[in-house]
Scaffold this motif. Structure first.
Motif: not given
Length: 132
Positions: A73-85
Protein backbone atom coordinates in the motif's frame (compact mmCIF):
# COMPACT_ATOMS: atom_id res chain seq x y z
CA UNK A 1 4.86 36.12 5.87
CA UNK A 2 4.82 34.65 2.32
CA UNK A 3 2.12 32.19 1.38
CA UNK A 4 3.00 28.55 0.85
CA UNK A 5 2.36 27.33 -2.69
CA UNK A 6 0.41 24.10 -2.51
CA UNK A 7 1.05 21.50 -5.19
CA UNK A 8 -1.82 19.95 -7.13
CA UNK A 9 -1.19 16.25 -6.46
CA UNK A 10 -2.70 15.33 -9.84
CA UNK A 11 -0.10 17.53 -11.56
CA UNK A 12 2.79 16.77 -9.21
CA UNK A 13 5.89 15.03 -10.56
CA UNK A 14 6.68 13.88 -7.03
CA UNK A 15 3.26 12.34 -6.42
CA UNK A 16 3.40 10.66 -9.84
CA UNK A 17 6.81 9.24 -8.89
CA UNK A 18 5.48 7.94 -5.54
CA UNK A 19 2.49 6.27 -7.21
CA UNK A 20 4.70 4.67 -9.89
CA UNK A 21 7.22 3.45 -7.31
CA UNK A 22 4.44 1.98 -5.16
CA UNK A 23 3.33 -0.01 -8.21
CA UNK A 24 6.94 -0.83 -9.14
CA UNK A 25 6.02 0.64 -12.53
CA UNK A 26 9.58 1.18 -13.72
CA UNK A 27 8.50 2.12 -17.25
CA UNK A 28 6.42 4.97 -15.83
CA UNK A 29 9.35 6.03 -13.64
CA UNK A 30 11.57 6.04 -16.75
CA UNK A 31 9.05 8.38 -18.43
CA UNK A 32 9.10 10.72 -15.42
CA UNK A 33 12.92 10.98 -15.25
CA UNK A 34 14.84 13.33 -17.50
CA UNK A 35 17.50 11.51 -19.59
CA UNK A 36 20.21 13.45 -17.71
CA UNK A 37 18.70 13.21 -14.23
CA UNK A 38 20.94 14.18 -11.31
CA UNK A 39 19.97 11.72 -8.56
CA UNK A 40 21.33 11.40 -5.02
CA UNK A 41 19.81 9.27 -2.28
CA UNK A 42 20.56 8.47 1.33
CA UNK A 43 19.46 5.29 3.10
CA UNK A 44 20.41 4.16 6.62
CA UNK A 45 23.37 2.15 5.32
CA UNK A 46 24.76 4.16 2.40
CA UNK A 47 24.44 6.93 -0.14
CA UNK A 48 23.45 6.43 -3.78
CA UNK A 49 24.13 8.33 -7.00
CA UNK A 50 22.88 7.99 -10.55
CA UNK A 51 22.96 10.15 -13.68
CA UNK A 52 20.41 8.56 -16.02
CA UNK A 53 17.05 6.79 -15.73
CA UNK A 54 18.49 3.28 -16.27
CA UNK A 55 20.94 3.77 -13.41
CA UNK A 56 18.27 5.23 -11.10
CA UNK A 57 16.02 2.25 -11.80
CA UNK A 58 18.55 -0.59 -12.06
CA UNK A 59 21.24 0.49 -9.60
CA UNK A 60 19.04 2.21 -7.03
CA UNK A 61 15.28 1.59 -7.02
CA UNK A 62 15.39 -2.14 -7.85
CA UNK A 63 17.93 -2.56 -5.04
CA UNK A 64 15.86 -0.55 -2.58
CA UNK A 65 12.74 -2.55 -3.44
CA UNK A 66 13.77 -6.04 -4.53
CA UNK A 67 11.54 -8.57 -6.30
CA UNK A 68 10.71 -10.16 -2.92
CA UNK A 69 9.47 -6.80 -1.56
CA UNK A 70 5.74 -6.48 -2.17
CA UNK A 71 4.60 -2.88 -1.79
CA UNK A 72 1.21 -3.58 -0.28
CA UNK A 73 0.00 0.00 0.00
CA UNK A 74 0.93 3.61 -0.61
CA UNK A 75 -0.16 4.75 2.85
CA UNK A 76 0.52 8.47 2.63
CA UNK A 77 1.59 11.12 0.10
CA UNK A 78 2.05 14.82 0.71
CA UNK A 79 3.48 17.40 -1.63
CA UNK A 80 4.49 21.01 -1.37
CA UNK A 81 6.50 23.48 -3.40
CA UNK A 82 8.94 26.23 -2.58
CA UNK A 83 11.17 28.34 -4.81
CA UNK A 84 12.04 26.08 -7.76
CA UNK A 85 11.69 22.77 -5.89
CA UNK A 86 8.94 20.32 -5.12
CA UNK A 87 8.95 18.31 -1.92
CA UNK A 88 7.11 15.01 -1.70
CA UNK A 89 6.89 12.72 1.29
CA UNK A 90 5.41 9.26 1.00
CA UNK A 91 5.09 6.10 3.07
CA UNK A 92 4.74 2.52 1.87
CA UNK A 93 3.59 -0.63 3.62
CA UNK A 94 5.92 -3.40 2.41
CA UNK A 95 5.77 -7.16 2.92
CA UNK A 96 8.70 -9.49 2.28
CA UNK A 97 9.93 -12.86 3.63
CA UNK A 98 11.23 -11.10 6.78
CA UNK A 99 7.82 -9.59 7.67
CA UNK A 100 5.79 -6.41 7.37
CA UNK A 101 7.48 -3.01 7.23
CA UNK A 102 6.82 0.68 6.75
CA UNK A 103 9.18 2.66 4.55
CA UNK A 104 9.10 6.45 4.38
CA UNK A 105 10.95 8.70 1.96
CA UNK A 106 11.31 12.47 1.70
CA UNK A 107 12.22 13.65 -1.78
CA UNK A 108 13.14 17.03 -3.27
CA UNK A 109 12.66 17.44 -7.01
CA UNK A 110 13.72 19.96 -9.62
CA UNK A 111 11.83 19.93 -12.91
CA UNK A 112 13.61 19.97 -16.26
CA UNK A 113 11.70 19.91 -19.55
CA UNK A 114 8.58 18.63 -17.79
CA UNK A 115 10.41 15.73 -16.13
CA UNK A 116 12.36 15.08 -12.95
CA UNK A 117 15.80 16.50 -13.70
CA UNK A 118 17.18 16.80 -10.17
CA UNK A 119 16.27 14.55 -7.25
CA UNK A 120 17.43 14.16 -3.65
CA UNK A 121 15.91 11.39 -1.52
CA UNK A 122 16.23 10.42 2.14
CA UNK A 123 14.83 7.05 3.22
CA UNK A 124 13.88 5.79 6.68
CA UNK A 125 14.82 2.24 5.80
CA UNK A 126 12.51 -0.72 6.38
CA UNK A 127 10.92 -0.20 9.83
CA UNK A 128 9.16 -3.26 11.32
CA UNK A 129 5.42 -3.00 11.86
CA UNK A 130 4.58 -4.11 15.37
CA UNK A 131 1.65 -6.48 15.71
CA UNK A 132 -0.97 -4.86 17.83
Amino acid sequence: MPETAKVDVSASLGAAFAVALAAKDFERIRELLHPEVDFRGLTPSRNWEAADPDAVIGSVLRRWFEDSDEIVELEHVETDAFADRERVGYRFLVRNPEGLFEVEQQVYIGERDGRIGWMRSVCSGFRPVQAG
